[in-house]
Design a protein around this motif. Structure first.
Motif, PDB file in Angstrom:
ATOM      1  N   ASP A   1       0.858  -1.186   0.000  1.00 30.52           N
ATOM      2  CA  ASP A   1       0.000   0.000   0.000  1.00 30.52           C
ATOM      3  C   ASP A   1       0.900   1.243   0.000  1.00 30.52           C
ATOM      4  O   ASP A   1       2.129   1.145   0.052  1.00 30.52           O
ATOM      5  N   MET A   2       0.281   2.403  -0.074  1.00 22.60           N
ATOM      6  CA  MET A   2       1.051   3.634  -0.227  1.00 22.60           C
ATOM      7  C   MET A   2       2.017   3.865   0.934  1.00 22.60           C
ATOM      8  O   MET A   2       3.168   4.253   0.733  1.00 22.60           O
ATOM      9  N   LYS A   3       1.555   3.605   2.150  1.00 21.34           N
ATOM     10  CA  LYS A   3       2.416   3.853   3.314  1.00 21.34           C
ATOM     11  C   LYS A   3       3.650   2.968   3.285  1.00 21.34           C
ATOM     12  O   LYS A   3       4.767   3.431   3.544  1.00 21.34           O
ATOM     13  N   ASN A   4       3.484   1.687   2.957  1.00 16.96           N
ATOM     14  CA  ASN A   4       4.628   0.783   2.935  1.00 16.96           C
ATOM     15  C   ASN A   4       5.553   1.060   1.752  1.00 16.96           C
ATOM     16  O   ASN A   4       6.753   0.821   1.846  1.00 16.96           O
ATOM     17  N   LYS A   5       4.985   1.559   0.654  1.00 19.73           N
ATOM     18  CA  LYS A   5       5.845   1.986  -0.459  1.00 19.73           C
ATOM     19  C   LYS A   5       6.704   3.170  -0.022  1.00 19.73           C
ATOM     20  O   LYS A   5       7.895   3.245  -0.346  1.00 19.73           O
ATOM     21  N   MET A   6       6.097   4.089   0.708  1.00 19.63           N
ATOM     22  CA  MET A   6       6.842   5.257   1.169  1.00 19.63           C
ATOM     23  C   MET A   6       7.922   4.853   2.174  1.00 19.63           C
ATOM     24  O   MET A   6       9.057   5.354   2.113  1.00 19.63           O
TER      25      MET A   6
ATOM     26  N   ASN B   1      11.692  17.623  -7.685  1.00 12.37           N
ATOM     27  CA  ASN B   1      10.743  17.382  -8.772  1.00 12.37           C
ATOM     28  C   ASN B   1      10.465  15.882  -8.943  1.00 12.37           C
ATOM     29  O   ASN B   1       9.312  15.470  -9.099  1.00 12.37           O
ATOM     30  N   SER B   2      11.519  15.087  -8.898  1.00  8.22           N
ATOM     31  CA  SER B   2      11.362  13.641  -9.075  1.00  8.22           C
ATOM     32  C   SER B   2      10.595  13.022  -7.911  1.00  8.22           C
ATOM     33  O   SER B   2       9.737  12.145  -8.107  1.00  8.22           O
ATOM     34  N   PHE B   3      10.880  13.480  -6.704  1.00  9.09           N
ATOM     35  CA  PHE B   3      10.213  12.928  -5.526  1.00  9.09           C
ATOM     36  C   PHE B   3       8.727  13.273  -5.531  1.00  9.09           C
ATOM     37  O   PHE B   3       7.882  12.419  -5.204  1.00  9.09           O
ATOM     38  N   LYS B   4       8.380  14.486  -5.916  1.00  9.30           N
ATOM     39  CA  LYS B   4       6.973  14.885  -5.977  1.00  9.30           C
ATOM     40  C   LYS B   4       6.216  14.054  -7.009  1.00  9.30           C
ATOM     41  O   LYS B   4       5.058  13.673  -6.783  1.00  9.30           O
ATOM     42  N   GLU B   5       6.859  13.755  -8.129  1.00  9.43           N
ATOM     43  CA  GLU B   5       6.236  12.895  -9.135  1.00  9.43           C
ATOM     44  C   GLU B   5       6.017  11.486  -8.572  1.00  9.43           C
ATOM     45  O   GLU B   5       4.987  10.863  -8.820  1.00  9.43           O
ATOM     46  N   TYR B   6       6.989  11.032  -7.813  1.00  3.24           N
ATOM     47  CA  TYR B   6       6.882   9.701  -7.195  1.00  3.24           C
ATOM     48  C   TYR B   6       5.710   9.653  -6.223  1.00  3.24           C
ATOM     49  O   TYR B   6       4.929   8.692  -6.221  1.00  3.24           O
ATOM     50  N   VAL B   7       5.562  10.671  -5.411  1.00  2.00           N
ATOM     51  CA  VAL B   7       4.450  10.725  -4.449  1.00  2.00           C
ATOM     52  C   VAL B   7       3.112  10.686  -5.182  1.00  2.00           C
ATOM     53  O   VAL B   7       2.181   9.991  -4.774  1.00  2.00           O
ATOM     54  N   SER B   8       3.033  11.426  -6.284  1.00  2.48           N
ATOM     55  CA  SER B   8       1.798  11.437  -7.076  1.00  2.48           C
ATOM     56  C   SER B   8       1.506  10.064  -7.661  1.00  2.48           C
ATOM     57  O   SER B   8       0.350   9.625  -7.706  1.00  2.48           O
ATOM     58  N   GLU B   9       2.549   9.351  -8.075  1.00  5.74           N
ATOM     59  CA  GLU B   9       2.382   8.031  -8.689  1.00  5.74           C
ATOM     60  C   GLU B   9       1.887   6.984  -7.693  1.00  5.74           C
ATOM     61  O   GLU B   9       1.112   6.090  -8.061  1.00  5.74           O
ATOM     62  N   ILE B  10       2.326   7.076  -6.451  1.00  9.31           N
ATOM     63  CA  ILE B  10       1.930   6.053  -5.466  1.00  9.31           C
ATOM     64  C   ILE B  10       0.682   6.450  -4.675  1.00  9.31           C
ATOM     65  O   ILE B  10       0.188   5.664  -3.871  1.00  9.31           O
ATOM     66  N   LEU B  11       0.174   7.661  -4.908  1.00  8.67           N
ATOM     67  CA  LEU B  11      -1.032   8.121  -4.205  1.00  8.67           C
ATOM     68  C   LEU B  11      -2.228   7.276  -4.624  1.00  8.67           C
ATOM     69  O   LEU B  11      -2.529   7.145  -5.802  1.00  8.67           O
ATOM     70  N   THR B  12      -2.887   6.692  -3.676  1.00  6.43           N
ATOM     71  CA  THR B  12      -4.028   5.815  -3.964  1.00  6.43           C
ATOM     72  C   THR B  12      -5.341   6.477  -3.566  1.00  6.43           C
ATOM     73  O   THR B  12      -5.374   7.487  -2.855  1.00  6.43           O
ATOM     74  N   ASP B  13      -6.438   5.870  -4.016  1.00  9.03           N
ATOM     75  CA  ASP B  13      -7.763   6.434  -3.733  1.00  9.03           C
ATOM     76  C   ASP B  13      -8.078   6.454  -2.245  1.00  9.03           C
ATOM     77  O   ASP B  13      -8.948   7.209  -1.804  1.00  9.03           O
ATOM     78  N   ASP B  14      -7.392   5.615  -1.476  1.00  9.01           N
ATOM     79  CA  ASP B  14      -7.615   5.602  -0.033  1.00  9.01           C
ATOM     80  C   ASP B  14      -7.305   6.955   0.599  1.00  9.01           C
ATOM     81  O   ASP B  14      -7.818   7.278   1.679  1.00  9.01           O
ATOM     82  N   TYR B  15      -6.446   7.722  -0.075  1.00  8.90           N
ATOM     83  CA  TYR B  15      -6.021   9.005   0.478  1.00  8.90           C
ATOM     84  C   TYR B  15      -6.500  10.189  -0.366  1.00  8.90           C
ATOM     85  O   TYR B  15      -6.047  11.310  -0.191  1.00  8.90           O
ATOM     86  N   ARG B  16      -7.426   9.911  -1.296  1.00  5.26           N
ATOM     87  CA  ARG B  16      -7.967  10.998  -2.114  1.00  5.26           C
ATOM     88  C   ARG B  16      -9.352  11.386  -1.608  1.00  5.26           C
ATOM     89  O   ARG B  16     -10.151  10.542  -1.215  1.00  5.26           O
ATOM     90  N   LEU B  17      -9.634  12.665  -1.672  1.00  3.39           N
ATOM     91  CA  LEU B  17     -10.966  13.141  -1.341  1.00  3.39           C
ATOM     92  C   LEU B  17     -11.943  12.670  -2.409  1.00  3.39           C
ATOM     93  O   LEU B  17     -11.578  12.506  -3.576  1.00  3.39           O
ATOM     94  N   GLU B  18     -13.195  12.462  -2.023  1.00  2.00           N
ATOM     95  CA  GLU B  18     -14.191  11.973  -2.974  1.00  2.00           C
ATOM     96  C   GLU B  18     -14.545  13.044  -4.007  1.00  2.00           C
ATOM     97  O   GLU B  18     -14.828  12.741  -5.154  1.00  2.00           O
ATOM     98  N   GLN B  19     -14.525  14.297  -3.609  1.00  2.00           N
ATOM     99  CA  GLN B  19     -14.907  15.384  -4.501  1.00  2.00           C
ATOM    100  C   GLN B  19     -13.745  15.731  -5.446  1.00  2.00           C
ATOM    101  O   GLN B  19     -12.678  16.165  -4.995  1.00  2.00           O
TER     102      GLN B  19
END
Length: 220
Positions: A81-86, A126-144
């Motif tokens: 999951d995202m936390k363990n990837k991080m 820049n590379s790290f921010k792209e990485y964070v975006s890539e591993i971001l899952t729906d569990d941590y996204r707002l519904e709206q």
């Protein structure tokens, strides 16, 4: 018969530069001096880098790239999951930093102005921010959806700040095998994911939408 000159590679230049900074305790004065003192041409340097500053940024980006490459070689990583990837990223990244600790400490303290030293981390950021975006899952996204872009940017920036704080902690860590840094990583990543829990925020947004509708339609 004259021996053929070895073709210099990007990795060669990176290695030579890191060694020179360590041995001399200062950066080369210019590309001209750097190339001349190490028996290659300016043209060979410019085939890979535009400036010495660009080379410095690339070194930290390569630390990141090597980290991600190692992670992707682990088949289990893709199932995390995202936390363990991080967490995996952090532990691997700091293993690579530790293998190059002398250079990292020297380069990030070489200028009296801390902000000038941090410029070297631009490509890493820049590379790290792209990485964070890539591993971001729906569990941590707002519904709206209209809030998701703002949320993703906030998560990227907070994750970068956390990485910077961890680098500073690691630089100051005097414990054996940097075990205090390992503890700091685990506690700080766990805490950050607790704060990223979007369920309460989704409930607040739903409440806000409800109150807005009630206020608007109750007047009609």
């Amino acid at each position: 018969m004259a021996t053929k000159k070895k073709v210099i590679t990007k990795d060669d230049i990176v290695s030579i530069y890191m060694n020179e900074v360590l041995e001399k305790g200062q950066k080369p004065k210019s590309v001209f001096h750097f190339a001349k003192e190490n028996d290659f041409t300016e043209a060979e340097f410019y085939a890979f880098f535009g400036t010495l500053e660009g080379l410095e940024k690339e070194i930290f980006r390569l630390f990141f790239e090597n980290t991600v490459n190692l992670l992707h070689k682990n088949e289990e990583y893709q199932q995390y999951d995202m936390k363990n990837k991080m967490l995996s990223f952090y532990f691997t990244f700091f293993e690579i930093l530790t293998a190059n600790r002398s250079y990292v400490l020297q380069s990030l303290k070489i200028d009296r102005n801390p902000l000038k030293n941090l410029v070297q981390l631009t490509s890493l950021r820049n590379s790290f921010k792209e990485y964070v975006s890539e591993i971001l899952t729906d569990d941590y996204r707002l519904e709206q959806e209209k809030f998701q872009k703002f949320q993703e940017s906030a998560i990227q920036e907070s994750a970068w700040l956390q990485l910077m704080l961890t680098i500073k902690f690691w630089m100051d860590d005097e414990s054996a095998a940097f075990e205090k840094t390992d503890i700091f990583i685990e506690k700080s990543v766990n805490a950050s994911f607790e704060l990223m829990n979007v369920a309460p925020m989704n409930h607040l947004i739903d409440l806000g939408k409800f109150l807005f509708k009630e206020k608007i339609y109750s007047k009609q």
